[in-house]
Write a protein that holds these residues in place. Structure first.
Motif, PDB file in Angstrom:
ATOM      1  N   GLN A 152       0.853  -1.185   0.000  1.00 10.43           N
ATOM      2  CA  GLN A 152       0.000   0.000   0.000  1.00 10.43           C
ATOM      3  C   GLN A 152       0.890   1.237   0.000  1.00 10.43           C
ATOM      4  O   GLN A 152       1.753   1.387   0.861  1.00 10.43           O
ATOM      5  N   LYS A 153       0.617   2.084  -0.943  1.00 11.72           N
ATOM      6  CA  LYS A 153       1.489   3.230  -1.191  1.00 11.72           C
ATOM      7  C   LYS A 153       0.764   4.525  -0.826  1.00 11.72           C
ATOM      8  O   LYS A 153      -0.432   4.658  -1.094  1.00 11.72           O
ATOM      9  N   GLY A 154       1.496   5.459  -0.234  1.00 10.43           N
ATOM     10  CA  GLY A 154       0.863   6.726   0.132  1.00 10.43           C
ATOM     11  C   GLY A 154       1.834   7.882   0.062  1.00 10.43           C
ATOM     12  O   GLY A 154       3.024   7.714  -0.218  1.00 10.43           O
TER      13      GLY A 154
ATOM     14  N   ARG B 128      -6.758   1.110   6.224  1.00 13.24           N
ATOM     15  CA  ARG B 128      -6.952   1.730   4.922  1.00 13.24           C
ATOM     16  C   ARG B 128      -8.380   2.242   4.880  1.00 13.24           C
ATOM     17  O   ARG B 128      -9.333   1.466   4.956  1.00 13.24           O
TER      18      ARG B 128
ATOM     19  N   TYR C  26      -3.652   8.104   0.138  1.00 12.39           N
ATOM     20  CA  TYR C  26      -3.453   7.254  -1.025  1.00 12.39           C
ATOM     21  C   TYR C  26      -4.389   7.699  -2.139  1.00 12.39           C
ATOM     22  O   TYR C  26      -5.479   8.212  -1.884  1.00 12.39           O
TER      23      TYR C  26
ATOM     24  N   ASP D 260      -5.243   5.985  -5.796  1.00 11.18           N
ATOM     25  CA  ASP D 260      -4.970   4.937  -6.774  1.00 11.18           C
ATOM     26  C   ASP D 260      -5.685   5.208  -8.082  1.00 11.18           C
ATOM     27  O   ASP D 260      -6.178   4.293  -8.743  1.00 11.18           O
TER      28      ASP D 260
END
Lengths: 203, 396
Positions: free
Chosen positions: B190-192, B249, B326, B328
């Motif tokens: 998980q990218k932020g 999340r 985040y 996406d």
């Protein structure tokens, strides 16, 4: 490239539509009417009825009522009709005495939009005895304000008595009242404690 | 590129600043270039009493990697994994390549790179270490607001990596993943992000994608309050100096949120959008007046306002929030796929976190636009010294 332009065009059209419909949707759940109505003069008020344009989420509703002297009137828990657009809030003590009143409401419609406002009205021709705020030297007041009447840390306590009145009580703070009666300190003056913040009654 | 072309392109990026400062474009291009180099060269010390990446001021970019131990992982293998991951992380934090590293030049600009390790409940049970589970550490209860999906929930191991540079970060993610995969399988990543370095003062509270100033009441790094909220004492002893992480999340419905007017947005939180001040105050750090009423007799900060639900005067219910945004991308129906990687650090999840989370579940108007879709908890061991490794107190 041509395809990109078409896609871009569709996107812009979509955005335009979205914004167009968004502005139409900002109507949300306005107050459509109330009993008593804004600015009205009425003789008998035992409950408040608020009608909204859209369903409201009961968990988030708050209604408060005070007279022009800033004295809070205790309200019961609201009930709703089957469409959740009509909200009825009982006045705990029954009919209101004569005076000017301000009802404040804050609700959240099903789309999450919070709305708040106030309704000002006047009660005239009521035979209910008027509220009297006791003086600070009144021993009953002191006893009451020392008692455990603050309910949730956010409330303020106002102690009321009624003139020319027998055992007619808006809100009795049970333990204090019993103690005072037992001590024989109170004969015709009755204690009334009213919670100023009505959040509790609406949950 | 010609010299003129270079100056023009550099001038474009710093143009606003150059005009405002009344200085020549070329001089500012040089300033900008020097500043960029400083961001890339900056390092955060890997070693110490606590792991890096927690008290560290926000890096612009972050990734959380969730791994599950392979079925037959032994205590010895877990120890070997943590020794190797520690070595990788310490090297990368200094701008040195991991061993081996097929793309060593990508490690040269650490840009405050940190890698932080944590153990999920499964790490303890699979390795027979249940007796060593820290006090107050357990999976969160199921909440009625949750719509959790397995691809964002739980794992035996978490590696949280942060850097001010996304290219450096991508490289570090790959190096650490390669090491971890010898012992475990990836479950999710998980990218932020927050703002880039230099965009706003480093001390300024971040904004989330709802536009809210988010994190005003966090403890300041280096203070007693921070240490008291975040660092665990010795129960069990291996965990002294460690911390517990709640990672959730939280999908944020930007499209319905944006149908609210500014007043509606502010009242749902209890703070002004402009600067994060409480609705009863003027400046961000003004104390909120929870008793204040408006002319209609209603609380200025409503009962359902997020800040009223989240705030507490009980110092034992406070903790550090270090969330990343985040984003996406846009879904095929045109709506956003965005939210918050809510990361909260505390000495004890049970006593500090659960009461606050329950209040938010019970009544928080923000729940209208937010949906928790992932949830995980981790015990983050204390830091280590050169020659040691993260988790040595548990695995030695």
């Amino acid at each position: 490239m041509h395809k990109t332009l078409v896609t871009l065009g569709a996107l812009i059209a979509g955005l335009t539509l979205a914004f167009g419909s968004a502005s139409a949707a900002t109507a949300h759940s306005e107050l459509e009417g109330s009993v008593p109505a804004q600015g009205s003069t009425v003789s008998t008020v035992t409950e408040l009825v608020l009608t909204f344009g859209e369903a409201v989420v009961p968990d988030y509703s708050t209604v408060v009522l005070a007279n022009s002297a800033g004295i809070s009137v205790e309200l019961g828990a609201p009930t709703y009709d089957t469409t959740a657009t009509v909200m009825t809030i009982p006045i705990t003590s029954g009919a209101l005495p004569n005076g000017d009143y301000i009802a404040g409401f804050r609700i959240v419609s099903v789309d999450g939009h919070p709305i708040s406002g106030e309704i000002d009205y006047t009660v005239a021709g009521s035979d209910v005895p008027a509220f009297v705020v006791p003086t600070p030297s009144d021993s009953a007041t002191e006893a009451a304000t020392q008692g455990p009447v603050v309910t949730d840390g956010t409330t303020e306590t106002v102690t009321l008595t009624r003139a020319n009145d027998g055992p007619n009580v808006l809100v009795v703070v049970g333990t204090i009242f019993a103690a005072l009666v037992a001590l024989g300190l109170v004969t015709v003056v009755l204690l009334v404690a009213i919670r100023r913040n009505r959040a509790k009654a609406t949950e | 590129m010609t010299r003129r072309g270079f100056l023009l392109s550099a001038g474009t990026t710093t143009g606003a600043f150059a005009l405002g400062a009344g200085v020549g474009v070329a001089a500012n291009a040089a300033v900008a270039l020097r500043a960029d180099t400083a961001v890339g060269a900056a390092t955060v010390n890997f070693y110490g009493a606590h792991q890096a990446g927690i008290e560290t001021p926000f890096q612009a970019h972050g990734v959380f990697l969730g791994f599950d131990l392979k079925r037959d992982t032994t205590h010895v293998m877990a120890r070997r994994m943590m020794e190797l991951l520690t070595d990788d992380a310490a090297r990368l934090a200094q701008g040195d390549p991991a061993l081996p590293d097929n793309d060593p030049y990508l490690a040269e600009k650490p840009a405050r790179l940190t890698a932080t390790f944590g153990f999920g409940p499964g790490f303890f049970t699979k390795l027979g270490l249940s007796s060593q589970i820290p006090a107050g550490f357990a999976d969160l209860p199921a909440y009625r607001i949750d719509k959790l999906v397995p691809e964002y929930s739980g794992s035996d191991l978490v590696i949280s990596i942060g850097s001010d540079d996304p290219l450096t970060l991508a490289h570090a993610v790959r190096q650490l993943t390669r090491t971890a995969r010898s012992f475990s399988s990836i479950r999710w990543s998980q990218k932020g992000f927050v703002r880039s370095q230099g965009v706003a003062p480093a001390t300024q509270t971040n904004r989330n994608l709802f536009g809210q100033v988010d994190g005003t009441i966090n403890p300041a790094p280096g203070t007693e309050a921070f240490a008291g909220q975040v660092w665990a004492e010795g129960s069990p002893s291996w965990f002294a100096g460690g911390t517990q992480l709640v990672l959730r999340r939280i999908a944020m419905n930007l499209d319905t949120w944006d149908k609210l007017d500014e007043g509606g947005k502010e009242i749902s939180v209890g703070r002004k959008l402009s600067n994060g001040a409480p609705l009863t105050g003027v400046h961000e750090f003004d104390a909120a007046d929870m008793e204040a009423k408006n002319s209609a007799g209603l609380s200025v900060i409503p009962d359902f306002a997020h800040m009223r639900r989240a705030r507490t005067d009980n110092p034992k219910e406070k903790f550090l929030r270090r969330p990343l945004n985040y984003d996406d991308g846009i879904l095929l129906d045109g709506t956003s796929n965005s939210g918050l990687l809510f990361a909260a650090y505390m000495a004890n999840i049970q006593t500090q976190y659960l009461p606050v989370q329950q209040r938010l579940v019970d009544l928080d108007l923000l729940n209208t636009w937010t949906t928790p879709i992932g949830s995980a908890v981790y015990a983050l061991p204390p830091g280590c010294l050169p020659g040691g490794f993260i988790g040595e107190g548990l695995l030695s």
